[in-house]
Write an enzyme that holds these catalytic residues in place. Structure first.
Site, PDB file in Angstrom:
ATOM      1  N   ASP A  46       0.825  -1.213   0.000  1.00 35.18           N
ATOM      2  CA  ASP A  46       0.000   0.000   0.000  1.00 35.18           C
ATOM      3  C   ASP A  46       0.860   1.265   0.000  1.00 35.18           C
ATOM      4  OD1 ASP A  46      -2.311  -1.606   0.157  1.00 35.18           O
ATOM      5  OD2 ASP A  46      -2.064  -1.789   2.324  1.00 35.18           O
ATOM      6  N   ASN A 121      -4.869   8.833   0.614  1.00 31.82           N
ATOM      7  CA  ASN A 121      -5.414   8.303   1.870  1.00 31.82           C
ATOM      8  C   ASN A 121      -6.071   9.374   2.730  1.00 31.82           C
ATOM      9  OD1 ASN A 121      -5.007   5.563   1.802  1.00 31.82           O
ATOM     10  ND2 ASN A 121      -3.092   5.580   2.948  1.00 31.82           N
ATOM     11  N   GLU A 122      -5.259  10.355   3.114  1.00 26.70           N
ATOM     12  CA  GLU A 122      -5.789  11.349   4.043  1.00 26.70           C
ATOM     13  C   GLU A 122      -4.893  12.578   4.085  1.00 26.70           C
ATOM     14  OE1 GLU A 122      -2.697   9.604   5.592  1.00 26.70           O
ATOM     15  OE2 GLU A 122      -4.374   8.319   6.053  1.00 26.70           O
ATOM     16  N   THR A 160      -9.978   3.201   5.440  1.00 26.92           N
ATOM     17  CA  THR A 160      -9.432   2.013   6.121  1.00 26.92           C
ATOM     18  C   THR A 160      -8.008   2.239   6.643  1.00 26.92           C
ATOM     19  OG1 THR A 160      -8.915   1.264   3.882  1.00 26.92           O
ATOM     20  CG2 THR A 160     -10.779   0.204   4.974  1.00 26.92           C
ATOM     21  N   ALA A 161      -7.455   3.411   6.404  1.00 30.59           N
ATOM     22  CA  ALA A 161      -6.065   3.685   6.789  1.00 30.59           C
ATOM     23  C   ALA A 161      -6.032   4.396   8.154  1.00 30.59           C
ATOM     24  CB  ALA A 161      -5.379   4.480   5.672  1.00 30.59           C
ATOM     25  N   ASN A 163      -7.525   6.910   9.290  1.00 34.18           N
ATOM     26  CA  ASN A 163      -8.876   7.241   9.752  1.00 34.18           C
ATOM     27  C   ASN A 163      -9.477   6.150  10.632  1.00 34.18           C
ATOM     28  OD1 ASN A 163     -11.700   8.498   9.492  1.00 34.18           O
ATOM     29  ND2 ASN A 163     -11.986   6.511   8.511  1.00 34.18           N
ATOM     30  N   SER A 165      -7.916   3.976  12.454  1.00 31.80           N
ATOM     31  CA  SER A 165      -7.207   3.875  13.742  1.00 31.80           C
ATOM     32  C   SER A 165      -7.691   4.896  14.758  1.00 31.80           C
ATOM     33  CB  SER A 165      -5.703   4.096  13.542  1.00 31.80           C
ATOM     34  OG  SER A 165      -5.191   3.138  12.687  1.00 31.80           O
TER      35      SER A 165
HETATM   36  P1  NAD Z   1       3.152   2.671   5.599  1.00 31.97           P
HETATM   37  O1  NAD Z   1       3.213   2.909   4.134  1.00 31.97           O
HETATM   38  O2  NAD Z   1       4.126   1.779   6.241  1.00 31.97           O
HETATM   39  O3  NAD Z   1       1.679   2.186   5.972  1.00 31.97           O
HETATM   40  C1  NAD Z   1       1.303   1.913   7.314  1.00 31.97           C
HETATM   41  C2  NAD Z   1       0.209   0.849   7.282  1.00 31.97           C
HETATM   42  O4  NAD Z   1      -0.993   1.382   6.743  1.00 31.97           O
HETATM   43  C3  NAD Z   1       0.571  -0.374   6.445  1.00 31.97           C
HETATM   44  O5  NAD Z   1       0.197  -1.516   7.163  1.00 31.97           O
HETATM   45  C4  NAD Z   1      -0.279  -0.208   5.187  1.00 31.97           C
HETATM   46  O6  NAD Z   1      -0.596  -1.443   4.565  1.00 31.97           O
HETATM   47  C5  NAD Z   1      -1.506   0.455   5.760  1.00 31.97           C
HETATM   48  N1  NAD Z   1      -2.299   1.219   4.781  1.00 31.97           N
HETATM   49  C6  NAD Z   1      -1.877   2.241   4.013  1.00 31.97           C
HETATM   50  N2  NAD Z   1      -2.896   2.693   3.260  1.00 31.97           N
HETATM   51  C7  NAD Z   1      -3.978   1.935   3.582  1.00 31.97           C
HETATM   52  C8  NAD Z   1      -5.324   1.933   3.163  1.00 31.97           C
HETATM   53  N3  NAD Z   1      -5.802   2.819   2.280  1.00 31.97           N
HETATM   54  N4  NAD Z   1      -6.174   1.034   3.723  1.00 31.97           N
HETATM   55  C9  NAD Z   1      -5.739   0.147   4.632  1.00 31.97           C
HETATM   56  N5  NAD Z   1      -4.474   0.108   5.078  1.00 31.97           N
HETATM   57  C10 NAD Z   1      -3.611   0.999   4.564  1.00 31.97           C
HETATM   58  O7  NAD Z   1       3.189   4.039   6.450  1.00 31.97           O
HETATM   59  P2  NAD Z   1       3.579   5.548   6.141  1.00 31.97           P
HETATM   60  O8  NAD Z   1       4.446   5.633   4.927  1.00 31.97           O
HETATM   61  O9  NAD Z   1       4.013   6.172   7.393  1.00 31.97           O
HETATM   62  O10 NAD Z   1       2.146   6.222   5.825  1.00 31.97           O
HETATM   63  C11 NAD Z   1       1.375   5.876   4.755  1.00 31.97           C
HETATM   64  C12 NAD Z   1      -0.037   5.656   5.190  1.00 31.97           C
HETATM   65  O11 NAD Z   1      -0.073   4.742   6.257  1.00 31.97           O
HETATM   66  C13 NAD Z   1      -0.748   6.913   5.686  1.00 31.97           C
HETATM   67  O12 NAD Z   1      -1.450   7.515   4.634  1.00 31.97           O
HETATM   68  C14 NAD Z   1      -1.644   6.414   6.784  1.00 31.97           C
HETATM   69  O13 NAD Z   1      -3.008   6.291   6.386  1.00 31.97           O
HETATM   70  C15 NAD Z   1      -1.143   5.045   7.120  1.00 31.97           C
HETATM   71  N6  NAD Z   1      -0.730   5.060   8.509  1.00 31.97           N
HETATM   72  C16 NAD Z   1      -1.598   4.596   9.428  1.00 31.97           C
HETATM   73  C17 NAD Z   1      -1.268   4.652  10.758  1.00 31.97           C
HETATM   74  C18 NAD Z   1      -2.266   4.160  11.742  1.00 31.97           C
HETATM   75  O14 NAD Z   1      -3.235   3.536  11.326  1.00 31.97           O
HETATM   76  N7  NAD Z   1      -2.082   4.428  13.014  1.00 31.97           N
HETATM   77  C19 NAD Z   1      -0.060   5.181  11.179  1.00 31.97           C
HETATM   78  C20 NAD Z   1       0.822   5.648  10.219  1.00 31.97           C
HETATM   79  C21 NAD Z   1       0.459   5.584   8.872  1.00 31.97           C
END
Ligand code: NAD
Length: 260
Positions: A46, A121-122, A160-161, A163, A165
Site C-alpha cells: 500500500d 489516503n488522508e 481504512t487507513a 482514519n 485507527s
Molecule cells: P506505511 O506505508 O508503512 O503504511 C502503514 C500501514 O498502513 C501499512 O500496514 C499499510 O498497509 C496500511 N495502509 C496504508 N494505506 C492503507 C489503506 N488505504 N487502507 C488500509 N491500510 C492501509 O506508512 P507511512 O508511509 O508512514 O504512511 C502511509 C499511510 O499509512 C498513511 O497515509 C496512513 O493512512 C497510514 N498510517 C496509518 C497509521 C495508523 O493507522 N495508526 C499510522 C501511520 C500511517
C-alpha cells in the site's frame, strides 16, 4: 493499455520481482515507456501505491494503477508475488475494470505564500507538541472551534487507513464521501467540538483557521510539511481522480478480510 512502467518498494525482493514482471510483460507484447505510460504497475504494498500516486499526480487523468504485493498482505494490490504468471495472463487477455478513487487537495496559506498538496489516503493537521486550537469552517460557514491533537480528512479509499485507527468509519466503495475525524479532541465544559466523525459530501470544503499552527504538521499520505507560519488550511476534493485497473475480481470484502 499497452504502455507500462513499474514502481517498486526499493527492497531487493521487490526489485527482483519487478524486473521479472518487466521481462514477462515485454515478452507478452507490452511496451515499457517511462515517459508516457498508460499503466503503472506498482510492486510492493500500500505504501508503494502512495509513492507511485505522488510520482504520477500530474498525470492522473491518463494513467491507471495496478499492484503486485511482495509481502503477505496488501489492501490495494490485486496479486501476490507468486501470482505473476496469472497477472501476465489476465492483463494480456482480460479487459480491465476501472475503479476511480477520490484525491484530496489542501491549500495552505501563510502571509507570503500558498502551497497546494494532494493525497490519496488522508490529509491531517496534527500537533503532538501542544494543544492545537483551530476554527473549523464547512463550505465557508463556521462549524466549531476544535482543541486537541488535530483533524484527519479522508475519502472512501483512505477510510481504512489512519482514519480507521482514530475511530473513523470504514466506508464501502461506491459511497463517494469525505470524512472529518478528530485526533484526540479535548472535550470538557470549556472545550467542546463534535467528538464524532463527520461525513460530508465529496464537494465539501473544510477550512482550518488559526493564527498559530506552530509545531503542527500537515501530513498527507506518507509525506508531511511543517505548518509553522501558516494560518489557513483549506481541504477539498481534487479535480482529478486516481484510477485502478483491476484485471481480476477481488471484492472489497475479500480485501477487508485479508487486511483486518
Ligand atoms: P506505511 O506505508 O508503512 O503504511 C502503514 C500501514 O498502513 C501499512 O500496514 C499499510 O498497509 C496500511 N495502509 C496504508 N494505506 C492503507 C489503506 N488505504 N487502507 C488500509 N491500510 C492501509 O506508512 P507511512 O508511509 O508512514 O504512511 C502511509 C499511510 O499509512 C498513511 O497515509 C496512513 O493512512 C497510514 N498510517 C496509518 C497509521 C495508523 O493507522 N495508526 C499510522 C501511520 C500511517
Amino acid at each position: 493499455m499497452r504502455k507500462f512502467t513499474l514502481v517498486n518498494r526499493g527492497d531487493e525482493n521487490s526489485q527482483r520481482i519487478c524486473s521479472e514482471i518487466k521481462d514477462k510483460l515485454i515478452r507478452a507484447g507490452f511496451v515499457m515507456d517511462q515517459e508516457n505510460p498508460e499503466l503503472i504497475v506498482y510492486v510492493g504494498g500500500d505504501g508503494t501505491l502512495l509513492h507511485a500516486m505522488h510520482e504520477w499526480v500530474d498525470d492522473l487523468d491518463h494513467v491507471y494503477f495496478t499492484g503486485i504485493h511482495t509481502g503477505t498482505l496488501g489492501f490495494s494490490t490485486d496479486y501476490t508475488a507468486d501470482e505473476i504468471d496469472v497477472f501476465i495472463e489476465d492483463i494480456s487477455t482480460k479487459k480491465a475494470v476501472i475503479e476511480e478513487k477520490r484525491i484530496l487537495q489542501a491549500n495552505c496559506v501563510n502571509d507570503t505564500k500558498e502551497l497546494t498538496i494532494h493525497a490519496l489516503n488522508e490529509i491531517r493537521v496534527e500537533n503532538i507538541v501542544k494543544t492545537q486550537e483551530m476554527d473549523v469552517y464547512i463550505n465557508d460557514s463556521y462549524f466549531e472551534t476544535f482543541r486537541g491533537n488535530g483533524m484527519c480528512i479522508s475519502g472512501q479509499y483512505g477510510s481504512t487507513a489512519y482514519n480507521r485507527s482514530i475511530g473513523g468509519a470504514v466506508i464501502y466503495p461506491g459511497l463517494d464521501l469525505l470524512q472529518m475525524t478528530e485526533i484526540s479532541g479535548i472535550h470538557h465544559r470549556h472545550a467542546r467540538s463534535l467528538g464524532a466523525p463527520l461525513i460530508l459530501n465529496p464537494d465539501a470544503k473544510i477550512t482550518f483557521n488559526h493564527d498559530d499552527f506552530a509545531h503542527a504538521l500537515l501530513c498527507f499520505d506518507h509525506l508531511h510539511i511543517h505548518l509553522d507560519g501558516y494560518h489557513q488550511i483549506e481541504v477539498s476534493s481534487y479535480s482529478k481522480t486516481m484510477k485502478f485497473a483491476h484485471f481480476n475480481k477481488k471484492t472489497h470484502l475479500e480485501r477487508l478480510n485479508a487486511l483486518f
